[in-house]
Scaffold this motif. Sequence first.
Motif, short mmCIF file in Angstrom:
data_model
loop_
_atom_site.label_atom_id
_atom_site.label_comp_id
_atom_site.label_asym_id
_atom_site.label_seq_id
_atom_site.Cartn_x
_atom_site.Cartn_y
_atom_site.Cartn_z
N SER A 1 0.92 -1.08 0.06
CA SER A 1 0.02 0.00 0.00
C SER A 1 0.77 1.33 0.02
CB SER A 1 -0.93 -0.04 1.23
OG SER A 1 -1.60 1.31 1.41
N ARG A 2 0.53 2.31 -1.02
CA ARG A 2 1.29 3.58 -1.06
C ARG A 2 1.31 4.35 0.23
NH1 ARG A 2 5.06 5.66 -0.78
NH2 ARG A 2 6.03 7.08 -2.12
N SER A 3 0.14 4.18 1.18
CA SER A 3 0.20 4.68 2.15
C SER A 3 0.72 4.43 3.33
CB SER A 3 -1.49 5.05 2.48
OG SER A 3 -2.28 3.96 2.76
N MET A 4 1.77 3.45 3.04
CA MET A 4 2.31 2.89 4.29
C MET A 4 3.17 3.82 5.23
SD MET A 4 5.43 3.48 3.23
CE MET A 4 6.72 3.37 2.01
N HIS A 5 3.49 3.22 6.20
CA HIS A 5 4.06 4.09 7.28
C HIS A 5 5.84 3.77 6.80
CE1 HIS A 5 6.39 4.85 11.27
NE2 HIS A 5 5.39 5.57 11.35
N LYS A 6 6.68 5.14 7.23
CA LYS A 6 8.00 4.94 6.87
C LYS A 6 8.79 3.89 7.59
CE LYS A 6 9.49 8.09 10.69
NZ LYS A 6 10.09 9.29 10.73
N SER A 7 8.22 3.26 8.47
CA SER A 7 8.71 1.83 8.87
C SER A 7 8.66 0.90 8.14
CB SER A 7 8.17 1.44 10.46
OG SER A 7 6.97 1.05 10.40
N VAL A 8 7.49 0.53 7.33
CA VAL A 8 7.48 -0.25 6.18
C VAL A 8 8.57 0.01 5.01
CG1 VAL A 8 6.04 -1.55 4.54
CG2 VAL A 8 5.18 -0.81 7.02
N LEU A 9 8.46 1.35 4.66
CA LEU A 9 9.73 1.77 3.81
C LEU A 9 11.11 1.26 4.33
CD1 LEU A 9 10.43 2.96 1.14
CD2 LEU A 9 10.49 5.20 2.23
#
Length: 179
Positions: A35-43
């Motif tokens: 999901s593109r609205s993910m949190h920066k921790s997923v990035l």
Amino acid sequence: LWGADFCRFCGNGSTEGNQALALALGRPGDRAVISRSMHKSVLAGLVLSGLEPVWVRPDVDPGTGLPLALPSERVAAALAEAPDACGVFLVEPSFVGVLSDVGAIAELAHGAGVPLVVDQAWGAHFGFHPAVPPHALASGADAFVASSHKTLAAFTQSAFLVARGGFLGAFDAEERVRQ
């Protein structure tokens, strides 16, 4: 309590759990539907794991510019674009409390033979009362991370990762999460 096969407590908030799930989902170079609205921790988890994202964009509210629910049709299209994907990673609910149809997306992921993992950081209270939505496992996800310090009584950056074997076990991800 959540119907999980195992639980791991995270001392560094949902960040730690999200990174563990990214590391468990696949190997460097594998693609994952994200999901593109993910949190920066997923990035950060993508960077650590070497997973290649196949982005799925939510609708955007024209009045506020805030992301809305992630249409399951877009997840289906992303899975068709990436038939080699190792999993689907959602953020549910979003930062602003929007919830996608996790059950429908879980069916799509499982139909493609991959696990669904969810950053449920803002929904640790889900599933405990009929007036709130069910938690991600009850909706068909294979694992979720929740920040107990955001919506439950907990100190500092406490969080937990809960998961079921099933699809995670098929990808040896269960053992990888334990590690």
